[in-house]
Design an enzyme around this catalytic site. Sequence first.
Site, PDB file in Angstrom:
ATOM      1  N   LYS A  62      70.204  25.426 124.023  1.00 49.81           N
ATOM      2  CA  LYS A  62      70.405  26.400 125.099  1.00 49.81           C
ATOM      3  C   LYS A  62      70.002  25.789 126.455  1.00 49.81           C
ATOM      4  O   LYS A  62      69.471  24.678 126.507  1.00 49.81           O
ATOM      5  CB  LYS A  62      69.606  27.667 124.802  1.00 49.81           C
ATOM      6  CG  LYS A  62      70.112  28.407 123.572  1.00 49.81           C
ATOM      7  CD  LYS A  62      71.530  28.867 123.790  1.00 49.81           C
ATOM      8  CE  LYS A  62      72.173  29.662 122.683  1.00 49.81           C
ATOM      9  NZ  LYS A  62      71.962  29.359 121.324  1.00 49.81           N
TER      10      LYS A  62
HETATM   11  C1  LIG Z   1      74.834  34.631 121.548  1.00 48.90           C
HETATM   12  C2  LIG Z   1      73.632  34.302 120.713  1.00 48.90           C
HETATM   13  N1  LIG Z   1      72.830  35.300 120.322  1.00 48.90           N
HETATM   14  C3  LIG Z   1      71.730  35.079 119.590  1.00 48.90           C
HETATM   15  C4  LIG Z   1      71.373  33.812 119.207  1.00 48.90           C
HETATM   16  C5  LIG Z   1      70.169  33.626 118.341  1.00 48.90           C
HETATM   17  O1  LIG Z   1      69.191  32.859 118.927  1.00 48.90           O
HETATM   18  P1  LIG Z   1      68.196  31.967 118.018  1.00 48.90           P
HETATM   19  O2  LIG Z   1      68.978  30.801 117.513  1.00 48.90           O
HETATM   20  O3  LIG Z   1      67.112  31.598 118.982  1.00 48.90           O
HETATM   21  O4  LIG Z   1      67.712  32.843 116.931  1.00 48.90           O
HETATM   22  C6  LIG Z   1      72.157  32.720 119.612  1.00 48.90           C
HETATM   23  C7  LIG Z   1      71.806  31.330 119.269  1.00 48.90           C
HETATM   24  O5  LIG Z   1      72.097  30.727 118.343  1.00 48.90           O
HETATM   25  C8  LIG Z   1      73.315  32.980 120.383  1.00 48.90           C
HETATM   26  O6  LIG Z   1      74.118  31.971 120.782  1.00 48.90           O
END
Ligand SMILES: Cc1ncc(COP(=O)(O)O)c(C=O)c1O
Length: 361
Positions: free
Chosen positions: A182
């Site tokens: 990210k």
């Molecule tokens: C749009 C979106 N929402 C939620 C997430 C979830 O985040 P995490 O990977 O930190 O759990 C991600 C990442 O993979 C994402 O791209």
Amino acid sequence: MIPLVKVGLPSKENLMPQLEDILYSGMIGEGDAVYEFEKRFQKMFGVPNSIAMSSGTAALHASLILSGVKPGDEVITTSMTAEPTNIAILQVGAIPIFADVDILSGNLEPSSIEDKIGNKTKAIIIVHYAGIPCKLKEISDIAKRHNISLIEDCAHALGARYEENGIGSIGDFGIFSFQAIKHMTTVDGGFLSFRDNNKLRDAKKFRWFGMEKGISRTEIDITSIGYKYNMHNVAATIGLAQLNDIDKRLSKHIDNGNYFDKEIPSISGLTVPVFDSVAKPSYWLYTIFSEESENIEKILNGVGVQASKLHRPNHLHSIFRQYSCDLPQLDKYYKRMIHIPCGWWVDLTAREMIVDALKKG
Ligand SMILES: Cc1ncc(COP(=O)(O)O)c(C=O)c1O
């Protein structure tokens, strides 16, 4: 190859001394570094009450529980996202109701959201896809009119703004992800913000087995389920170091995005996303549209630029198939879209080279 996504960390000199200190401090779990990170992140990105968490998915889970979503309730959502957005809905036993997208941005279309609201709807999750803010004014009016919780999934949109508000601060909840690729990473990590400060106590209990910190473990009484969703001091120390220069990295994403916004529409056969004039995207990825998206992908790959789609529309997964419905706008959007690199690693020469290759193609 210029990659589509890349891990961004502070320089060794800015990270390693603090990281070494915390690793050998004897205080590696949740502690002061986490609380300091929460304060600084909150101030820097203009989000209301908030807690740091172990992942964006944990923050999504918390936002649904704190919205009062129960098994069998419906949550309006988008299929055009990373899978965690919708997996979290299944985790609470709720039903994802897929609304259609605005073909010009890939974000949820307000009128489709409103069409899907029924008496079981308890929440709406919107995703600011690829860093482009949704039509927040219209969507938050809909959520308020129907008295439904609005959750902003800002995993792609750190640093984006809407009418001068930090992204994630307009809905009832905002969630962020600090996963590896990210805008900003803490290796893994997440952030939950919420408008109602009465939720702070429950949010903190939810991230720690249902227990309140500061009460003796022999006297504490758990009354609701919580999870081990806390951020730890090691991740928070990386996060604090990131905050020292994240502005620089974000402004490169934004500058590249603005450059592509200006240059690409003049190229025959290509269009770019359209968004509200009060929205300021943070361009995690850049999206272009073409009737020949596969050819564009080949042309760019041929000159050493990774270009592709990134996510599979979620309703195509077997686990979501029973909730699948006609999404004609999404079908058209998905066929024509292609992501190109836009982040801090794309320098002036690289972005010109991308535009030149598109012009020649
Ligand atoms: C749009 C979106 N929402 C939620 C997430 C979830 O985040 P995490 O990977 O930190 O759990 C991600 C990442 O993979 C994402 O791209």
